[in-house]
Design an enzyme around this catalytic site. Structure first.
Site, PDB file in Angstrom:
ATOM      1  N   ASN A  15       0.887  -1.177   0.000  1.00 41.13           N
ATOM      2  CA  ASN A  15       0.000   0.000   0.000  1.00 41.13           C
ATOM      3  C   ASN A  15       0.918   1.218   0.000  1.00 41.13           C
ATOM      4  O   ASN A  15       1.447   1.614   1.039  1.00 41.13           O
ATOM      5  CB  ASN A  15      -0.880  -0.041   1.253  1.00 41.13           C
ATOM      6  N   ARG A  96      -2.670  -2.163  -3.338  1.00 48.99           N
ATOM      7  CA  ARG A  96      -3.856  -1.352  -3.097  1.00 48.99           C
ATOM      8  C   ARG A  96      -3.754  -0.101  -3.962  1.00 48.99           C
ATOM      9  O   ARG A  96      -2.769   0.639  -3.881  1.00 48.99           O
ATOM     10  CB  ARG A  96      -3.926  -0.948  -1.633  1.00 48.99           C
ATOM     11  N   HIS A 185     -12.742   3.356   0.095  1.00 48.74           N
ATOM     12  CA  HIS A 185     -12.889   2.307   1.116  1.00 48.74           C
ATOM     13  C   HIS A 185     -13.661   1.094   0.583  1.00 48.74           C
ATOM     14  O   HIS A 185     -14.223   0.316   1.357  1.00 48.74           O
ATOM     15  CB  HIS A 185     -13.655   2.825   2.360  1.00 48.74           C
ATOM     16  N   ARG A 246     -10.689  15.832   8.016  1.00 51.21           N
ATOM     17  CA  ARG A 246     -11.436  16.304   6.835  1.00 51.21           C
ATOM     18  C   ARG A 246     -12.833  16.747   7.252  1.00 51.21           C
ATOM     19  O   ARG A 246     -13.441  16.169   8.139  1.00 51.21           O
ATOM     20  CB  ARG A 246     -11.571  15.191   5.800  1.00 51.21           C
ATOM     21  N   GLU A 394      -8.567  -5.280   4.958  1.00 53.54           N
ATOM     22  CA  GLU A 394      -8.391  -4.999   3.525  1.00 53.54           C
ATOM     23  C   GLU A 394      -7.240  -5.802   2.923  1.00 53.54           C
ATOM     24  O   GLU A 394      -7.306  -6.207   1.772  1.00 53.54           O
ATOM     25  CB  GLU A 394      -8.155  -3.493   3.333  1.00 53.54           C
TER      26      GLU A 394
END
Ligand code: ADP
Length: 421
Positions: A15, A96, A185, A246, A394
């Site tokens: 990743n 990923r 996601h 965020r 994941e």
């Protein structure tokens, strides 16, 4: 059907971020990680690699300015080769990839065409996709001939209908510039939806799930008959829920106000909305949910306000997804906050009693402590929908997709159903 993964080796899952590289060696059959680690501060003066193998933690400093290539070389030479058997066991690399635009609705084997398509999506993920491409190049050098698989965060959401992904903007912005909702996601939402179906004892195609992935980044997805039909992140990960730093949904007029009236430049607006807003911005204390819960308990008003807004906004999204799905079998909490914060779960659910949610206080608290044999269903028996807490994984999905593809199954890959260790 014979288990196509029975003879799979390990999958090295990568990743790659702009200045970091997470790696893990995963057994695709059960999700077990024999190695996991992080290359950090890449491109800076003192990049580091830290890793865990067989329960032991290690770390090292790389030469100044070292980047993804050097981390992968380090993993091959100093970690895998030192454990000879591990290196021989690697059968594929799983990457990923944050943004696949509209080009990818499932995981694919990487070839020149796929690399070009990932390049074409750079405008949609200018920080992430270039880093992923560096990771692919570095892995190609380090593991010549080994198959590499791309697993896209956006792919699961490609089943959204147009009414969910078209913004109410002039249509040519979509047609000419690809401005639409993509969602992120996806790998996590897909994993927990599969697990939820298994927990409910139903086929994936027979369940409607609302999946709330609540980490530093947070998004929610409406999943109908196993397929994503709406999600809260949009063109970028900024839209939707309140997150660590965020802002989530805001009035777009605020951007004009910041630019025109308050003289913010584009970079300042980006920093404000991405890095200084959310839980951190409201609380003026921290982006970390655990720290905020503690501070709120000690009377910090900003921390309390941030948590209250987080729960309020999440509850509104969940309620709106009842309109999307019409019938909901289960709400799933996942991600660092969703898996660990009984306080957040309780305070979201108490707003949703009118929709049939009944949290079970004891089960909800037990989850918090990660008790052995943790209870995945935190709702009362009478609750409909059910409320499930499912740790996401994941890396396992990426490893499993990679193993299935190299074993000859290039069709869309379902997420694993069996529980991990
Ligand atoms: P990322 O999006 O970076 O992968 P994670 O999924 O690891 O993030 O989630 C990080 C968030 O989870 C942080 O806000 C952290 O405070 C929160 N978290 C972790 N454990 C707990 C806990 N026991 N109680 C409340 N929040 C927690």
């Amino acid at each position: 059907m014979p288990d196509k993964l029975a003879n799979s080796g390990q999958v090295l899952v990568l990743n790659c971020g702009s200045s970091s590289l997470k790696f893990a060696l995963i057994d695709p059959r059960n999700g077990n990680a024999s190695l996991s680690g992080l290359g950090d501060a890449l491109g800076h003066s003192a990049p580091t690699v830290s890793w865990k193998i067989g329960g032991d933690k290690h770390s090292a400093t790389l030469k100044e300015g070292a980047k993804h290539t050097e981390v992968i070389e380090f993993v091959v030479t100093n970690i895998l080769a030192a454990q000879g058997a591990l290196l021989q066991d690697v059968s594929a690399i799983g990457h990923r990839i944050v943004h696949g635009g509209e080009k990818f609705s499932h995981s694919v084997r990487i070839n020149d065409q796929v690399i070009r398509a990932i390049q074409d999506c750079v405008a949609l993920a200018p920080l992430h996709n270039p880093a992923h491409l560096q990771g692919i190049e570095a892995a190609t050098k380090a593991f010549p001939g080994l198959p590499q698989i791309a697993v896209f965060d956006t792919a699961f959401h490609q089943t959204m209908p147009r009414q969910a992904y078209i913004y109410a903007l002039p249509y040519e912005l979509y047609e000419e510039h690809g401005i639409r909702r993509y969602g992120m996601h996806g790998t996590s939402h897909r994993f927990v939806a599969e697990r939820a179906a298994a927990i409910l004892g139903k086929a994936r195609a027979d369940v409607n799930i609302i999946s709330a992935h609540l980490g530093n980044g947070a998004s929610i997805a409406a999943i109908q008959a196993g397929k994503s039909v709406d999600t809260s992140m949009g063109l970028t990960p900024m839209e939707g829920l309140v997150m660590g730093t965020r802002c989530g949904d805001i009035d777009p007029g605020i951007l004009l106000h910041l630019g025109v009236r308050l003289d913010y430049c584009a970079k300042e607006i980006n920093d404000l909305l991405n890095k200084k807003s959310g839980l951190l911005g409201i609380s003026q204390l921290s982006n970390d949910c655990r720290a905020l819960e503690q501070a709120a308990a000690e009377g910090h008003r900003g921390a309390q306000l941030a948590l209250d807004i987080f729960c309020y906004r999440l509850a509104k999204y969940i309620a709106s997804y009842h309109a999307v799905l019409s019938m909901v079998d289960a709400l799933v909490f996942t991600g660092g906050i969703g898996e660990n914060s009984s306080w957040i779960r309780e305070n979201v659910l108490k707003r949703l009693r009118g929709l049939g949610y009944q949290i079970n206080q004891v089960r909800n608290l037990e989850m918090r402590f990660g008790a052995e044999g943790a209870i995945e269903d935190v709702s009362d028996d009478s609750s409909s929908p059910k409320v499930l807490v499912i740790p996401t994984n994941e890396e396992w999905v990426i490893a499993r997709d990679a193993a299935q593809i190299i074993n000859g199954d290039d069709s869309p890959v379902p997420a694993p159903l069996a529980g991990g260790d």
